[in-house]
Scaffold this motif. Structure first.
Motif, PDB file in Angstrom:
ATOM      1  N   ARG A   1     -37.646   3.954  24.521  1.00 17.42           N
ATOM      2  CA  ARG A   1     -37.275   4.417  23.197  1.00 17.42           C
ATOM      3  C   ARG A   1     -36.415   5.663  23.318  1.00 17.42           C
ATOM      4  NH1 ARG A   1     -40.920   4.005  18.093  1.00 17.42           N
ATOM      5  NH2 ARG A   1     -39.575   5.048  16.639  1.00 17.42           N
ATOM      6  N   ILE A   2     -35.258   5.654  22.714  1.00 18.75           N
ATOM      7  CA  ILE A   2     -34.394   6.824  22.726  1.00 18.75           C
ATOM      8  C   ILE A   2     -35.011   7.867  21.808  1.00 18.75           C
ATOM      9  CG2 ILE A   2     -32.132   7.710  22.005  1.00 18.75           C
ATOM     10  CD1 ILE A   2     -30.953   5.033  22.735  1.00 18.75           C
ATOM     11  N   GLN A   3     -34.939   9.123  22.232  1.00 18.09           N
ATOM     12  CA  GLN A   3     -35.432  10.192  21.387  1.00 18.09           C
ATOM     13  C   GLN A   3     -34.680  10.112  20.059  1.00 18.09           C
ATOM     14  OE1 GLN A   3     -34.911  13.973  23.200  1.00 18.09           O
ATOM     15  NE2 GLN A   3     -35.601  15.094  21.420  1.00 18.09           N
ATOM     16  N   ARG A   4     -35.402  10.024  18.965  1.00 17.15           N
ATOM     17  CA  ARG A   4     -34.799   9.747  17.660  1.00 17.15           C
ATOM     18  C   ARG A   4     -33.806  10.820  17.229  1.00 17.15           C
ATOM     19  NH1 ARG A   4     -34.885   5.043  18.089  1.00 17.15           N
ATOM     20  NH2 ARG A   4     -33.275   5.277  16.581  1.00 17.15           N
ATOM     21  N   SER A   5     -34.028  12.066  17.584  1.00 18.70           N
ATOM     22  CA  SER A   5     -33.133  13.117  17.118  1.00 18.70           C
ATOM     23  C   SER A   5     -31.721  12.974  17.698  1.00 18.70           C
ATOM     24  CB  SER A   5     -33.704  14.495  17.449  1.00 18.70           C
ATOM     25  OG  SER A   5     -33.823  14.635  18.835  1.00 18.70           O
TER      26      SER A   5
ATOM     27  N   ILE B   1     -25.740   9.427  20.039  1.00 20.72           N
ATOM     28  CA  ILE B   1     -25.504   8.429  21.091  1.00 20.72           C
ATOM     29  C   ILE B   1     -24.737   7.240  20.522  1.00 20.72           C
ATOM     30  CG2 ILE B   1     -26.634   6.778  22.641  1.00 20.72           C
ATOM     31  CD1 ILE B   1     -28.799   8.965  23.042  1.00 20.72           C
ATOM     32  N   GLU B   2     -25.096   6.823  19.312  1.00 17.97           N
ATOM     33  CA  GLU B   2     -24.362   5.716  18.659  1.00 17.97           C
ATOM     34  C   GLU B   2     -22.894   6.094  18.453  1.00 17.97           C
ATOM     35  OE1 GLU B   2     -25.334   2.773  16.476  1.00 17.97           O
ATOM     36  OE2 GLU B   2     -27.272   2.552  17.448  1.00 17.97           O
ATOM     37  N   LYS B   3     -22.640   7.334  18.053  1.00 15.84           N
ATOM     38  CA  LYS B   3     -21.260   7.786  17.853  1.00 15.84           C
ATOM     39  C   LYS B   3     -20.478   7.744  19.162  1.00 15.84           C
ATOM     40  CE  LYS B   3     -22.023  10.979  14.004  1.00 15.84           C
ATOM     41  NZ  LYS B   3     -21.982  12.403  13.633  1.00 15.84           N
ATOM     42  N   ARG B   4     -21.074   8.240  20.234  1.00 14.14           N
ATOM     43  CA  ARG B   4     -20.405   8.210  21.540  1.00 14.14           C
ATOM     44  C   ARG B   4     -20.147   6.774  21.983  1.00 14.14           C
ATOM     45  NH1 ARG B   4     -24.291  11.516  25.030  1.00 14.14           N
ATOM     46  NH2 ARG B   4     -23.390  10.189  26.632  1.00 14.14           N
ATOM     47  N   THR B   5     -21.099   5.900  21.721  1.00 13.51           N
ATOM     48  CA  THR B   5     -20.966   4.505  22.135  1.00 13.51           C
ATOM     49  C   THR B   5     -19.827   3.819  21.387  1.00 13.51           C
ATOM     50  OG1 THR B   5     -23.330   4.417  22.651  1.00 13.51           O
ATOM     51  CG2 THR B   5     -22.186   2.315  22.388  1.00 13.51           C
ATOM     52  N   VAL B   6     -19.779   3.968  20.077  1.00 12.28           N
ATOM     53  CA  VAL B   6     -18.730   3.295  19.305  1.00 12.28           C
ATOM     54  C   VAL B   6     -17.361   3.893  19.631  1.00 12.28           C
ATOM     55  CG1 VAL B   6     -18.798   4.633  17.135  1.00 12.28           C
ATOM     56  CG2 VAL B   6     -18.237   2.230  17.071  1.00 12.28           C
ATOM     57  N   ALA B   7     -17.282   5.190  19.857  1.00 19.58           N
ATOM     58  CA  ALA B   7     -16.003   5.807  20.234  1.00 19.58           C
ATOM     59  C   ALA B   7     -15.542   5.281  21.592  1.00 19.58           C
ATOM     60  CB  ALA B   7     -16.142   7.328  20.259  1.00 19.58           C
ATOM     61  N   ALA B   8     -16.469   5.131  22.535  1.00 16.04           N
ATOM     62  CA  ALA B   8     -16.121   4.594  23.852  1.00 16.04           C
ATOM     63  C   ALA B   8     -15.639   3.148  23.742  1.00 16.04           C
ATOM     64  CB  ALA B   8     -17.325   4.680  24.788  1.00 16.04           C
TER      65      ALA B   8
ATOM     66  N   PRO C   1     -21.766   2.743  31.933  1.00 14.90           N
ATOM     67  CA  PRO C   1     -23.010   2.017  32.171  1.00 14.90           C
ATOM     68  C   PRO C   1     -24.233   2.612  31.476  1.00 14.90           C
ATOM     69  CG  PRO C   1     -22.215   3.033  34.195  1.00 14.90           C
ATOM     70  CD  PRO C   1     -21.157   3.218  33.165  1.00 14.90           C
ATOM     71  N   LEU C   2     -24.327   3.927  31.414  1.00 18.02           N
ATOM     72  CA  LEU C   2     -25.493   4.539  30.770  1.00 18.02           C
ATOM     73  C   LEU C   2     -25.499   4.269  29.264  1.00 18.02           C
ATOM     74  CD1 LEU C   2     -28.041   6.154  31.137  1.00 18.02           C
ATOM     75  CD2 LEU C   2     -26.688   8.236  30.910  1.00 18.02           C
ATOM     76  N   LEU C   3     -24.356   4.456  28.625  1.00 20.07           N
ATOM     77  CA  LEU C   3     -24.272   4.179  27.184  1.00 20.07           C
ATOM     78  C   LEU C   3     -24.556   2.709  26.896  1.00 20.07           C
ATOM     79  CD1 LEU C   3     -21.134   6.171  25.978  1.00 20.07           C
ATOM     80  CD2 LEU C   3     -23.514   6.645  25.451  1.00 20.07           C
ATOM     81  N   ALA C   4     -24.019   1.824  27.711  1.00 19.69           N
ATOM     82  CA  ALA C   4     -24.222   0.383  27.506  1.00 19.69           C
ATOM     83  C   ALA C   4     -25.688   0.014  27.663  1.00 19.69           C
ATOM     84  CB  ALA C   4     -23.370  -0.418  28.489  1.00 19.69           C
ATOM     85  N   THR C   5     -26.336   0.577  28.673  1.00 14.40           N
ATOM     86  CA  THR C   5     -27.750   0.268  28.905  1.00 14.40           C
ATOM     87  C   THR C   5     -28.617   0.805  27.772  1.00 14.40           C
ATOM     88  OG1 THR C   5     -27.363   0.344  31.278  1.00 14.40           O
ATOM     89  CG2 THR C   5     -29.644   0.516  30.556  1.00 14.40           C
ATOM     90  N   ARG C   6     -28.365   2.036  27.354  1.00 13.79           N
ATOM     91  CA  ARG C   6     -29.130   2.609  26.230  1.00 13.79           C
ATOM     92  C   ARG C   6     -28.954   1.771  24.964  1.00 13.79           C
ATOM     93  NH1 ARG C   6     -27.986   9.075  26.519  1.00 13.79           N
ATOM     94  NH2 ARG C   6     -29.644   9.565  27.979  1.00 13.79           N
TER      95      ARG C   6
END
Length: 109
Positions: A3-7, A12-19, A92-97
């Motif tokens: 579980r990703i820390q909710r805060s 993390i979602e923003k970084r993922t979509v930007a990537a 890879p880290l963003l994709a795995t998360r």
């Protein structure tokens, strides 16, 4: 269970979509950053900031509220179809998360 820390979830979602948008833009030989990809990125980040679920948001794919306009939803789907499989090599880290959160995150009831 993972579980990703909710805060940190929205950031993390923003970084993922930007990537993902950057991968799409580079893969289609656009000048970086191109205006159309910037428009999609800005729209997606604004939607994440205004998500009615806040830090308890599910993945957009499983969300009961569709906050994207139909045209932008098609644009982001195109980006994700292209960039999703390539994320594991570029980020890879963003994709795995992202994948683990899709599989294991259950919203609070």
């Amino acid at each position: 269970m993972f579980r990703i820390q909710r805060s940190r979830h929205i950031e993390i979602e923003k970084r993922t979509v930007a990537a993902m948008i950057t991968i799409y833009c580079r893969g289609h030989n656009h000048e970086i950053p191109c205006p159309s990809c910037n428009k999609i990125r800005d729209y997606a980040l604004k939607r994440l900031e205004r998500c009615p679920f806040g830090e308890d948001k599910p993945s957009c794919k499983t969300c009961p509220v569709h906050c994207y306009s139909p045209a932008m939803r098609e644009n982001i789907k195109t980006v994700m179809r292209y960039a999703g499989p390539r994320m594991i090599w570029k980020h890879p880290l963003l994709a795995t998360r992202y994948k683990l959160n899709q599989l294991f995150y259950k919203p609070k009831s």
